[in-house]
Write a protein that holds these residues in place. Structure first.
Motif, PDB file in Angstrom:
ATOM      1  N   ALA A 171     -18.527  57.958 -10.592  1.00 42.31           N
ATOM      2  CA  ALA A 171     -19.260  57.740  -9.349  1.00 42.31           C
ATOM      3  C   ALA A 171     -20.735  57.572  -9.680  1.00 42.31           C
ATOM      4  O   ALA A 171     -21.349  58.473 -10.269  1.00 42.31           O
ATOM      5  CB  ALA A 171     -19.059  58.913  -8.391  1.00 42.31           C
ATOM      6  N   VAL A 172     -21.295  56.420  -9.339  1.00 43.36           N
ATOM      7  CA  VAL A 172     -22.723  56.156  -9.548  1.00 43.36           C
ATOM      8  C   VAL A 172     -23.426  56.374  -8.205  1.00 43.36           C
ATOM      9  O   VAL A 172     -23.234  55.599  -7.267  1.00 43.36           O
ATOM     10  CB  VAL A 172     -22.962  54.728 -10.073  1.00 43.36           C
ATOM     11  CG1 VAL A 172     -24.454  54.498 -10.326  1.00 43.36           C
ATOM     12  CG2 VAL A 172     -22.166  54.488 -11.347  1.00 43.36           C
ATOM     13  N   LEU A 173     -24.238  57.418  -8.130  1.00 36.60           N
ATOM     14  CA  LEU A 173     -24.826  57.820  -6.863  1.00 36.60           C
ATOM     15  C   LEU A 173     -26.220  57.238  -6.673  1.00 36.60           C
ATOM     16  O   LEU A 173     -26.918  56.923  -7.641  1.00 36.60           O
ATOM     17  CB  LEU A 173     -24.904  59.349  -6.782  1.00 36.60           C
ATOM     18  CG  LEU A 173     -23.592  60.120  -6.975  1.00 36.60           C
ATOM     19  CD1 LEU A 173     -23.831  61.616  -6.759  1.00 36.60           C
ATOM     20  CD2 LEU A 173     -22.512  59.611  -6.032  1.00 36.60           C
ATOM     21  N   ALA A 174     -26.637  57.128  -5.417  1.00 40.18           N
ATOM     22  CA  ALA A 174     -27.981  56.680  -5.065  1.00 40.18           C
ATOM     23  C   ALA A 174     -28.862  57.871  -4.737  1.00 40.18           C
ATOM     24  O   ALA A 174     -29.839  57.766  -4.000  1.00 40.18           O
ATOM     25  CB  ALA A 174     -27.924  55.723  -3.876  1.00 40.18           C
ATOM     26  N   CYS A 175     -28.530  59.028  -5.305  1.00 38.19           N
ATOM     27  CA  CYS A 175     -29.293  60.260  -5.113  1.00 38.19           C
ATOM     28  C   CYS A 175     -29.182  61.073  -6.400  1.00 38.19           C
ATOM     29  O   CYS A 175     -28.568  60.638  -7.375  1.00 38.19           O
ATOM     30  CB  CYS A 175     -28.756  61.051  -3.916  1.00 38.19           C
ATOM     31  SG  CYS A 175     -27.015  61.499  -4.049  1.00 38.19           S
ATOM     32  N   GLY A 176     -29.764  62.259  -6.411  1.00 40.94           N
ATOM     33  CA  GLY A 176     -29.625  63.119  -7.570  1.00 40.94           C
ATOM     34  C   GLY A 176     -28.174  63.536  -7.779  1.00 40.94           C
ATOM     35  O   GLY A 176     -27.428  63.715  -6.813  1.00 40.94           O
ATOM     36  N   VAL A 177     -27.781  63.705  -9.036  1.00 41.32           N
ATOM     37  CA  VAL A 177     -26.378  64.038  -9.306  1.00 41.32           C
ATOM     38  C   VAL A 177     -26.043  65.469  -8.901  1.00 41.32           C
ATOM     39  O   VAL A 177     -24.860  65.856  -8.899  1.00 41.32           O
ATOM     40  CB  VAL A 177     -26.034  63.818 -10.796  1.00 41.32           C
ATOM     41  CG1 VAL A 177     -26.137  62.353 -11.156  1.00 41.32           C
ATOM     42  CG2 VAL A 177     -26.908  64.678 -11.708  1.00 41.32           C
ATOM     43  N   ASP A 178     -27.049  66.265  -8.551  1.00 42.68           N
ATOM     44  CA  ASP A 178     -26.785  67.613  -8.047  1.00 42.68           C
ATOM     45  C   ASP A 178     -26.579  67.616  -6.542  1.00 42.68           C
ATOM     46  O   ASP A 178     -26.324  68.662  -5.945  1.00 42.68           O
ATOM     47  CB  ASP A 178     -27.927  68.558  -8.409  1.00 42.68           C
ATOM     48  CG  ASP A 178     -29.267  68.086  -7.835  1.00 42.68           C
ATOM     49  OD1 ASP A 178     -29.434  66.866  -7.604  1.00 42.68           O
ATOM     50  OD2 ASP A 178     -30.147  68.937  -7.618  1.00 42.68           O
ATOM     51  N   GLN A 179     -26.687  66.433  -5.922  1.00 44.05           N
ATOM     52  CA  GLN A 179     -26.498  66.289  -4.481  1.00 44.05           C
ATOM     53  C   GLN A 179     -25.136  65.669  -4.198  1.00 44.05           C
ATOM     54  O   GLN A 179     -24.596  64.926  -5.023  1.00 44.05           O
ATOM     55  CB  GLN A 179     -27.589  65.394  -3.885  1.00 44.05           C
ATOM     56  CG  GLN A 179     -29.002  65.838  -4.198  1.00 44.05           C
ATOM     57  CD  GLN A 179     -29.334  67.171  -3.564  1.00 44.05           C
ATOM     58  OE1 GLN A 179     -29.190  67.348  -2.354  1.00 44.05           O
ATOM     59  NE2 GLN A 179     -29.769  68.122  -4.371  1.00 44.05           N
ATOM     60  N   SER A 180     -24.584  65.960  -3.040  1.00 41.89           N
ATOM     61  CA  SER A 180     -23.326  65.344  -2.606  1.00 41.89           C
ATOM     62  C   SER A 180     -23.619  64.464  -1.408  1.00 41.89           C
ATOM     63  O   SER A 180     -23.916  64.955  -0.319  1.00 41.89           O
ATOM     64  CB  SER A 180     -22.295  66.415  -2.224  1.00 41.89           C
ATOM     65  OG  SER A 180     -21.920  67.162  -3.354  1.00 41.89           O
ATOM     66  N   GLY A 182     -13.993  63.387 -14.207  1.00 40.56           N
ATOM     67  CA  GLY A 182     -14.635  62.170 -14.698  1.00 40.56           C
ATOM     68  C   GLY A 182     -16.119  62.373 -14.875  1.00 40.56           C
ATOM     69  O   GLY A 182     -16.562  63.353 -15.480  1.00 40.56           O
ATOM     70  N   LEU A 183     -16.921  61.458 -14.341  1.00 39.20           N
ATOM     71  CA  LEU A 183     -18.376  61.496 -14.485  1.00 39.20           C
ATOM     72  C   LEU A 183     -19.054  61.165 -13.163  1.00 39.20           C
ATOM     73  O   LEU A 183     -18.611  60.274 -12.437  1.00 39.20           O
ATOM     74  CB  LEU A 183     -18.843  60.489 -15.542  1.00 39.20           C
ATOM     75  CG  LEU A 183     -18.507  60.791 -17.008  1.00 39.20           C
ATOM     76  CD1 LEU A 183     -18.854  59.589 -17.875  1.00 39.20           C
ATOM     77  CD2 LEU A 183     -19.250  62.028 -17.482  1.00 39.20           C
ATOM     78  N   VAL A 184     -20.144  61.871 -12.889  1.00 40.86           N
ATOM     79  CA  VAL A 184     -21.038  61.549 -11.784  1.00 40.86           C
ATOM     80  C   VAL A 184     -22.372  61.152 -12.411  1.00 40.86           C
ATOM     81  O   VAL A 184     -22.933  61.900 -13.213  1.00 40.86           O
ATOM     82  CB  VAL A 184     -21.218  62.737 -10.817  1.00 40.86           C
ATOM     83  CG1 VAL A 184     -22.244  62.400  -9.742  1.00 40.86           C
ATOM     84  CG2 VAL A 184     -19.887  63.112 -10.186  1.00 40.86           C
ATOM     85  N   VAL A 185     -22.864  59.968 -12.066  1.00 36.81           N
ATOM     86  CA  VAL A 185     -24.027  59.376 -12.739  1.00 36.81           C
ATOM     87  C   VAL A 185     -25.055  58.965 -11.700  1.00 36.81           C
ATOM     88  O   VAL A 185     -24.704  58.531 -10.595  1.00 36.81           O
ATOM     89  CB  VAL A 185     -23.594  58.143 -13.570  1.00 36.81           C
ATOM     90  CG1 VAL A 185     -24.798  57.461 -14.201  1.00 36.81           C
ATOM     91  CG2 VAL A 185     -22.589  58.547 -14.640  1.00 36.81           C
ATOM     92  N   GLY A 186     -26.332  59.072 -12.037  1.00 35.25           N
ATOM     93  CA  GLY A 186     -27.402  58.584 -11.173  1.00 35.25           C
ATOM     94  C   GLY A 186     -28.692  58.469 -11.957  1.00 35.25           C
ATOM     95  O   GLY A 186     -28.873  59.159 -12.955  1.00 35.25           O
ATOM     96  N   GLU A 187     -29.606  57.610 -11.500  1.00 32.08           N
ATOM     97  CA  GLU A 187     -30.888  57.488 -12.193  1.00 32.08           C
ATOM     98  C   GLU A 187     -32.001  58.227 -11.481  1.00 32.08           C
ATOM     99  O   GLU A 187     -33.106  58.355 -12.021  1.00 32.08           O
ATOM    100  CB  GLU A 187     -31.273  56.019 -12.380  1.00 32.08           C
ATOM    101  CG  GLU A 187     -31.372  55.199 -11.129  1.00 32.08           C
ATOM    102  CD  GLU A 187     -31.707  53.735 -11.423  1.00 32.08           C
ATOM    103  OE1 GLU A 187     -32.558  53.475 -12.290  1.00 32.08           O
ATOM    104  OE2 GLU A 187     -31.096  52.867 -10.790  1.00 32.08           O
TER     105      GLU A 187
END
Length: 386
Positions: free
Chosen positions: A179-188, A204-209
């Motif tokens: 899952a590539v998020l548009a927020c911090g990876v510590d956020q849901s 799996g993996l949760v990713v974000g920049e």
């Protein structure tokens, strides 16, 4: 990164810049490429003359943000959430992200145990509408589960609709998903997917920049989509209206030279209009995982040929099929009449009729021959020429 920069300082510098500049900022990316991380950080911290390419007002805003940046705290917050920071040059960095040029992420926050670079080597993006139909959700989940079963990593954005269906489809087969998020990876985000995102982080993996604690904005969703497109070998759009944000992922994939695919929907559905427009362009129509893999996979990974069911009548010799087709459907006919219809001799027709009787297709009626019920059903199933 230049050869003179200390790796530890360069790491902190990239985390610092991730808090100061917006994701995907090509001007900042050019600064890093031309001056190096250390010099850009120094100039922002000291607040001197502006770096090239920005107005004085914007430079003042960046300097103000730089005063509040705390990279050590961001790293500590990420570690507490089970996340790590992966930057260009690291062994885990997916090198295909370098195709983004100056829009390349400064680094990625990664939550989960697997190696991001290794997973990205065999990955496909499955994206689409948030307000999807039941058809779209079913198509997305089925496609993702098929890809996961065949060893492919399913990448999506963690959103409602097709994204969620794709993640769940991969997880249901104990497959790999990112899952590539548009927020911090510590956020849901969205909040309704808190349990799903937590499960993705475990399996799996949760990713974000974006740095820890950052929240999404409309522009960040669009910028996030370029990462999904660059990270994967191809992008599949399952359902998308003409203004769907998922089309931005497809357009980014096309610009990067990645495969772009679409799953067709009903021509009357506005939620499939965007996909159909893609298919009228350079995108390729796909209907299942094997067709996706045929495009993005290795040479020889071909989808099976599409064929209708093979019925017993299809196995008859051509001469026998010709005789069978010459029999009237509503009455018995003598051999002479059948021979005229089959364009052959009476003796040949009789030989074929006895063969067909043994197989249950015809029966004798006095001096004539008639189709059996089995043969009539075969004809109704569409094996007569149109």
């Amino acid at each position: 990164m230049t050869g003179e920069e200390d790796p530890g300082a360069e790491l902190l510098g990239r985390v610092f810049l991730g808090r100061v500049v917006e994701a995907g900022d090509e001007v900042a990316g050019r600064w890093v490429r031309e001056f190096g991380v250390g010099e850009v950080v120094r100039r922002l911290r000291c607040g001197g003359d502006a770096l090239p390419g920005v107005s004085g007002t914007r430079w003042e805003g960046l300097v103000a943000r730089a005063r509040r940046a705390e990279p050590e705290r961001d790293l500590e917050t990420a570690r507490a959430a089970g996340a790590r920071f992966v930057r260009p040059g690291d062994a885990e960095w997916p090198r295909q992200l370098d195709d983004l040029g100056d829009a390349r992420p400064l680094g990625l926050w990664v939550r989960g145990r697997p190696n991001l670079r290794m997973w990205a080597l065999r990955s496909v993006a499955v994206v689409g509408a948030r307000a999807c139909t039941e058809y779209g959700a079913h198509a997305g989940a089925t496609l993702a589960s098929g890809l996961a079963e065949r060893g492919w990593v399913v990448v999506s954005g963690g959103a409602y609709g097709i994204d969620g269906a794709a993640h769940r489809g991969a997880l249901a087969t104990h497959g790999a998903t990112v899952a590539v998020l548009a927020c911090g990876v510590d956020q849901s985000y969205p909040r309704g997917h808190a349990a799903l995102i937590a499960r993705i982080a475990e399996q799996g993996l949760v990713v974000g920049e974006l740095p820890p604690g950052d929240h999404p904005t409309p522009s960040r969703f669009i910028l996030r989509n370029r990462v999904i497109a660059a990270l994967t070998r191809g992008t599949v759009v399952v359902e998308a209206a003409c203004r769907s944000g998922s089309l931005a992922t497809a357009r980014a994939a096309q610009r990067l030279g990645r495969f772009t695919m679409g799953v067709p929907g009903p021509v009357t559905s506005a939620l499939s209009a965007g996909v159909h427009e893609l298919l009228r362009g350079e995108a390729t129509l796909v209907t299942d995982a094997t067709e996706v893999i045929e495009l993005v996979g290795d040479m020889g990974e071909l989808a099976p040929a599409r064929r209708g069911p093979v019925l017993p009548r299809d196995l008859l010799q051509p001469a026998a099929r010709t005789v069978l087709a010459a029999l009237p459907g509503n009455r018995a006919a003598p051999a002479e009449e059948i021979a005229l219809g089959a364009r052959t001799t009476r003796d040949d027709v009789i030989a074929r009729l006895y063969e067909l009787r043994a197989l249950g297709y015809v029966e004798r009626h006095g001096d004539g021959w008639k189709l059996t019920r089995q043969a009539m059903i075969s004809v109704r199933n569409g094996h007569r020429p149109c």
